[in-house]
Design a protein around this motif. Structure first.
Motif, mmCIF file in Angstrom:
data_model
loop_
_atom_site.group_PDB
_atom_site.id
_atom_site.type_symbol
_atom_site.label_atom_id
_atom_site.label_comp_id
_atom_site.label_asym_id
_atom_site.label_seq_id
_atom_site.Cartn_x
_atom_site.Cartn_y
_atom_site.Cartn_z
ATOM 1 N N ASP A 104 0.808 -1.216 0.000
ATOM 2 C CA ASP A 104 0.000 0.000 0.000
ATOM 3 C C ASP A 104 0.843 1.269 0.000
ATOM 4 N N SER A 137 2.845 7.440 -9.402
ATOM 5 C CA SER A 137 1.744 6.472 -9.292
ATOM 6 C C SER A 137 0.675 6.876 -8.285
ATOM 7 N N GLY A 140 -1.305 4.257 -6.259
ATOM 8 C CA GLY A 140 -1.186 2.978 -6.957
ATOM 9 C C GLY A 140 -0.579 1.869 -6.127
ATOM 10 N N LYS A 146 0.942 -4.516 -6.654
ATOM 11 C CA LYS A 146 -0.349 -3.837 -6.666
ATOM 12 C C LYS A 146 -0.595 -3.066 -7.974
ATOM 13 N N CYS A 147 0.372 -2.286 -8.423
ATOM 14 C CA CYS A 147 0.180 -1.528 -9.668
ATOM 15 C C CYS A 147 0.067 -2.450 -10.869
ATOM 16 N N ARG A 150 -3.406 -3.828 -10.862
ATOM 17 C CA ARG A 150 -4.358 -2.784 -11.255
ATOM 18 C C ARG A 150 -4.327 -2.585 -12.779
ATOM 19 N N VAL A 153 -6.042 -5.480 -14.586
ATOM 20 C CA VAL A 153 -7.509 -5.388 -14.490
ATOM 21 C C VAL A 153 -8.031 -4.309 -15.429
ATOM 22 N N GLU A 154 -7.350 -3.157 -15.480
ATOM 23 C CA GLU A 154 -7.782 -2.095 -16.384
ATOM 24 C C GLU A 154 -7.738 -2.550 -17.846
#
Length: 183
Positions: A104, A137, A140, A146-147, A150, A153-154
């Motif tokens: 995070d 970021s 992010g 994590k990025c 993301r 998924v995008e």
């Protein structure tokens, strides 16, 4: 065009800092060159691409080059690759990785510099146009976990929700060519 720039430490006059090769630079350069070719050389036929990481100084840049070279050498040979991949000393074992807090609080910064072709005008060579973009970021999180999740998924949402706009002939395509401005 399209050669990889930045395989050795280099002094960046603009940043007044030493740079070292990015871990992903060789792979990313191939993806960028392929995107350019698939798009009919929309970036230009003489386009070149390179990426590097800012370093604390020449010793740190040389150290990163040495680590990348040793890591590549260890991965190149089956016996050392097996030892490296089965050791929790060198790499995390399956199920291990950064803590939620680490993921995070992570971030990344990117500076992109695009320099156009130098043009001659009225018998005098004009300076090549230059565009600089700075990206951070924000929320992010960690770029390695994590990025990346993301972004995946995008990209998947683009393919699912804009299917007809994402279709490109030619089999396997790059994200820039397949998704382009939709993403």
């Amino acid at each position: 065009g399209g050669e990889v720039v930045g395989l050795l430490p280099n002094y960046d006059n603009e940043e007044a800092s030493w740079t070292a090769p990015s871990v992903m630079s060789a792979i990313n350069a191939r993806v960028v060159r392929r995107s350019n070719a698939l798009s009919g050389y929309s970036y230009g036929e003489t386009m070149s691409y390179g990426e590097a990481a800012l370093s604390e100084g020449l010793p740190a840049a040389l150290g990163l080059v040495a680590v990348l070279a040793l890591g590549g050498a260890f991965l190149a040979f089956p016996l050392s690759r097996r030892a490296l991949l089965s050791s929790s000393f060198a790499l995390p074992m399956p199920g291990q990785g950064p803590s939620r807090e680490s993921m995070d609080s992570g971030y990344f910064r990117v500076k992109t510099v695009a320099i156009g072709e130098q043009r001659a005008g009225a018998g005098v060579a004009a300076e090549a146009p230059k565009v600089v973009a700075h990206v951070e970021s924000g929320d992010g999180g960690d770029p390695g976990y994590k990025c990346t999740a993301r972004m995946a998924v995008e990209a998947a949402l683009c393919c699912a929700l804009e299917r007809e706009r994402c279709f490109r002939p030619g089999g396997v395509v790059t994200p820039a060519y397949g998704l382009g401005q939709i993403l």
